[in-house]
Design a protein around this motif. Structure first.
Motif, PDB file in Angstrom:
ATOM      1  N   TYR A 117       0.832  -1.204   0.000  1.00 14.53           N
ATOM      2  CA  TYR A 117       0.000   0.000   0.000  1.00 14.53           C
ATOM      3  C   TYR A 117       0.872   1.262   0.000  1.00 14.53           C
ATOM      4  N   LEU A 118       1.889   1.281   0.863  1.00 10.34           N
ATOM      5  CA  LEU A 118       2.754   2.457   0.973  1.00 10.34           C
ATOM      6  C   LEU A 118       3.631   2.633  -0.262  1.00 10.34           C
ATOM      7  N   GLU A 119       4.015   1.534  -0.886  1.00  8.05           N
ATOM      8  CA  GLU A 119       4.812   1.627  -2.106  1.00  8.05           C
ATOM      9  C   GLU A 119       4.018   2.321  -3.213  1.00  8.05           C
ATOM     10  N   GLU A 120       2.741   1.973  -3.335  1.00 10.83           N
ATOM     11  CA  GLU A 120       1.883   2.636  -4.308  1.00 10.83           C
ATOM     12  C   GLU A 120       1.738   4.118  -3.979  1.00 10.83           C
ATOM     13  N   LEU A 121       1.635   4.423  -2.685  1.00 16.35           N
ATOM     14  CA  LEU A 121       1.497   5.807  -2.248  1.00 16.35           C
ATOM     15  C   LEU A 121       2.748   6.617  -2.600  1.00 16.35           C
ATOM     16  N   ALA A 154       3.315  -5.850  13.834  1.00 11.50           N
ATOM     17  CA  ALA A 154       4.015  -5.690  12.565  1.00 11.50           C
ATOM     18  C   ALA A 154       4.500  -4.242  12.489  1.00 11.50           C
ATOM     19  N   HIS A 155       5.726  -4.075  12.039  1.00  5.48           N
ATOM     20  CA  HIS A 155       6.303  -2.733  11.891  1.00  5.48           C
ATOM     21  C   HIS A 155       6.704  -2.525  10.440  1.00  5.48           C
ATOM     22  N   VAL A 156       6.384  -1.324   9.938  1.00  2.00           N
ATOM     23  CA  VAL A 156       6.791  -0.944   8.587  1.00  2.00           C
ATOM     24  C   VAL A 156       7.529   0.378   8.687  1.00  2.00           C
ATOM     25  N   SER A 157       8.719   0.419   8.102  1.00  3.02           N
ATOM     26  CA  SER A 157       9.530   1.633   8.155  1.00  3.02           C
ATOM     27  C   SER A 157       9.844   2.098   6.740  1.00  3.02           C
ATOM     28  N   VAL A 158       9.527   3.370   6.465  1.00  7.21           N
ATOM     29  CA  VAL A 158       9.866   3.966   5.180  1.00  7.21           C
ATOM     30  C   VAL A 158      11.166   4.746   5.380  1.00  7.21           C
ATOM     31  N   ILE A 159      12.210   4.279   4.741  1.00  5.63           N
ATOM     32  CA  ILE A 159      13.528   4.885   4.895  1.00  5.63           C
ATOM     33  C   ILE A 159      13.696   5.948   3.813  1.00  5.63           C
ATOM     34  N   LEU A 217      -4.327   4.731   7.808  1.00  3.24           N
ATOM     35  CA  LEU A 217      -4.700   4.268   6.460  1.00  3.24           C
ATOM     36  C   LEU A 217      -4.066   2.912   6.165  1.00  3.24           C
ATOM     37  N   ALA A 218      -2.818   2.711   6.604  1.00  3.62           N
ATOM     38  CA  ALA A 218      -2.150   1.422   6.398  1.00  3.62           C
ATOM     39  C   ALA A 218      -2.863   0.330   7.185  1.00  3.62           C
ATOM     40  N   ARG A 219      -3.272   0.648   8.403  1.00  3.21           N
ATOM     41  CA  ARG A 219      -4.025  -0.326   9.204  1.00  3.21           C
ATOM     42  C   ARG A 219      -5.357  -0.662   8.537  1.00  3.21           C
ATOM     43  N   LEU A 220      -5.992   0.348   7.964  1.00  2.00           N
ATOM     44  CA  LEU A 220      -7.269   0.126   7.274  1.00  2.00           C
ATOM     45  C   LEU A 220      -7.063  -0.769   6.047  1.00  2.00           C
ATOM     46  N   ALA A 221      -5.962  -0.560   5.340  1.00  4.11           N
ATOM     47  CA  ALA A 221      -5.664  -1.397   4.172  1.00  4.11           C
ATOM     48  C   ALA A 221      -5.482  -2.851   4.591  1.00  4.11           C
ATOM     49  N   VAL A 222      -4.821  -3.056   5.721  1.00  3.43           N
ATOM     50  CA  VAL A 222      -4.617  -4.420   6.233  1.00  3.43           C
ATOM     51  C   VAL A 222      -5.952  -5.036   6.631  1.00  3.43           C
ATOM     52  N   MET A 223      -6.786  -4.268   7.339  1.00  2.63           N
ATOM     53  CA  MET A 223      -8.071  -4.796   7.789  1.00  2.63           C
ATOM     54  C   MET A 223      -8.977  -5.125   6.604  1.00  2.63           C
ATOM     55  N   THR A 224      -8.930  -4.297   5.562  1.00  2.50           N
ATOM     56  CA  THR A 224      -9.728  -4.556   4.360  1.00  2.50           C
ATOM     57  C   THR A 224      -9.313  -5.867   3.704  1.00  2.50           C
ATOM     58  N   MET A 236       2.547  -0.708  13.296  1.00  2.00           N
ATOM     59  CA  MET A 236       3.223   0.551  13.562  1.00  2.00           C
ATOM     60  C   MET A 236       3.980   0.995  12.309  1.00  2.00           C
ATOM     61  N   LEU A 237       3.817   2.278  11.979  1.00  4.09           N
ATOM     62  CA  LEU A 237       4.479   2.851  10.810  1.00  4.09           C
ATOM     63  C   LEU A 237       5.474   3.919  11.247  1.00  4.09           C
ATOM     64  N   ASP A 238       6.654   3.878  10.658  1.00  2.00           N
ATOM     65  CA  ASP A 238       7.653   4.921  10.895  1.00  2.00           C
ATOM     66  C   ASP A 238       8.127   5.443   9.545  1.00  2.00           C
ATOM     67  N   ILE A 239       8.356   6.735   9.477  1.00  2.00           N
ATOM     68  CA  ILE A 239       8.842   7.366   8.253  1.00  2.00           C
ATOM     69  C   ILE A 239       9.999   8.285   8.620  1.00  2.00           C
ATOM     70  N   ALA A 240      11.096   8.149   7.894  1.00  2.52           N
ATOM     71  CA  ALA A 240      12.280   8.989   8.084  1.00  2.52           C
ATOM     72  C   ALA A 240      12.820   8.912   9.512  1.00  2.52           C
ATOM     73  N   GLY A 241      12.587   7.795  10.193  1.00  2.22           N
ATOM     74  CA  GLY A 241      13.110   7.608  11.536  1.00  2.22           C
ATOM     75  C   GLY A 241      12.447   8.470  12.593  1.00  2.22           C
ATOM     76  N   TYR A 242      11.274   9.022  12.278  1.00  2.08           N
ATOM     77  CA  TYR A 242      10.605   9.927  13.223  1.00  2.08           C
ATOM     78  C   TYR A 242      10.252   9.224  14.533  1.00  2.08           C
ATOM     79  N   ARG A 243       9.732   8.017  14.449  1.00  2.17           N
ATOM     80  CA  ARG A 243       9.326   7.286  15.659  1.00  2.17           C
ATOM     81  C   ARG A 243      10.533   7.007  16.561  1.00  2.17           C
ATOM     82  N   ASP A 244      11.641   6.619  15.969  1.00  3.02           N
ATOM     83  CA  ASP A 244      12.837   6.326  16.772  1.00  3.02           C
ATOM     84  C   ASP A 244      13.318   7.583  17.498  1.00  3.02           C
ATOM     85  N   LYS A 245      13.349   8.701  16.790  1.00  3.97           N
ATOM     86  CA  LYS A 245      13.757   9.962  17.422  1.00  3.97           C
ATOM     87  C   LYS A 245      12.787  10.326  18.544  1.00  3.97           C
TER      88      LYS A 245
END
Length: 226
Positions: free
Chosen positions: A89-93, A112-117, A137-144, A153-162
């Motif tokens: 889903y995120l790749e398409e986005l 499940a964790h997904v990280s966009v680097i 939205l990612a959770r909704l895609a999974v539930m659908t 859990m979604l992380d982008i650009a390491g924001y969650r880790d920081k």
């Protein structure tokens, strides 16, 4: 001795010779049969060896292959599936938004964790608001796709880790203040994810904490011992 007696004696001698030869021939025939019997025994031995080889081969087939991947639980398979669905889903986005980024998936703490680097924080937004929206939205895609709610859990650009490191530092400061003053310390309002990080840090330090207030102004209160 008369000729008739000599003739009779000669006949008797010939008969004896014939009987001896016959006995020797019979004995020779019996000896010839022995190698045949030994050959049969050898063939049986070869047959037994073939059966043993077949059994050994079957035993080898039952052994797990070297280097084969270890079996995973159904729960682990389910989490892997969630990560793959969210990653697609995120790749398409990213393609639609014309943004570069690699996607990594892993499982941790039963989620499940997904990280966009990526170096771009466009999909993070102010205070992680865009990131939180994309996570839902990612959770909704999974539930659908699966028919089940997801705690992905979604992380982008390491924001969650920081953010995690910053919240752990904040919790450490609050713990020190509580221990020095013996008074509760109330922190700024946080979302559920942020509050959990603080609660975990407080518990690891041997203190207790609680949440008070209503969303979106709900906050963590660090309590003294006793």
């Amino acid at each position: 001795m008369s000729e008739d007696v000599q003739t009779a004696s000669q006949v008797d001698a010939d008969v004896e010779v014939t009987e001896v030869e016959a006995a020797e021939a019979a004995s020779s025939d019996a000896e010839v049969e022995v190698p045949h019997a030994e050959g049969t025994e050898a063939e049986a031995t070869d047959g037994e060896r073939s059966e043993q080889a077949a059994e050994a081969a079957e035993g080898d087939e039952e052994e797990p292959a070297e280097g084969s991947a270890p079996r995973v639980s159904k729960r682990e398979e389910s989490l892997n599936n969630e990560g793959e669905i969210a990653a697609d889903y995120l790749e398409e986005l990213l393609d639609i938004a014309d943004l570069d980024g690699d996607i990594d998936t892993f499982n941790e703490s039963g989620r499940a964790h997904v990280s966009v680097i990526t170096d771009s924080e466009v999909l993070v937004g102010k205070d992680g608001e865009v990131l939180d929206a994309l996570q839902e939205l990612a959770r909704l895609a999974v539930m659908t796709e699966t028919g089940h709610r997801s705690r992905l859990m979604l992380d982008i650009a390491g924001y969650r880790d920081k953010q995690r490191r910053s919240l752990q530092d904040l919790a450490a400061d609050a713990i020190s203040e509580v221990e020095s003053t013996g008074e509760p310390v109330r922190l700024s309002p946080m979302n559920p994810y942020q509050r959990k990080i603080v609660h975990d840090a407080v518990a690891a330090a041997g203190l207790s904490s609680e949440s008070e207030g209503e969303e979106p102004r709900r906050r963590v209160v660090v309590l003294p011992k006793g």
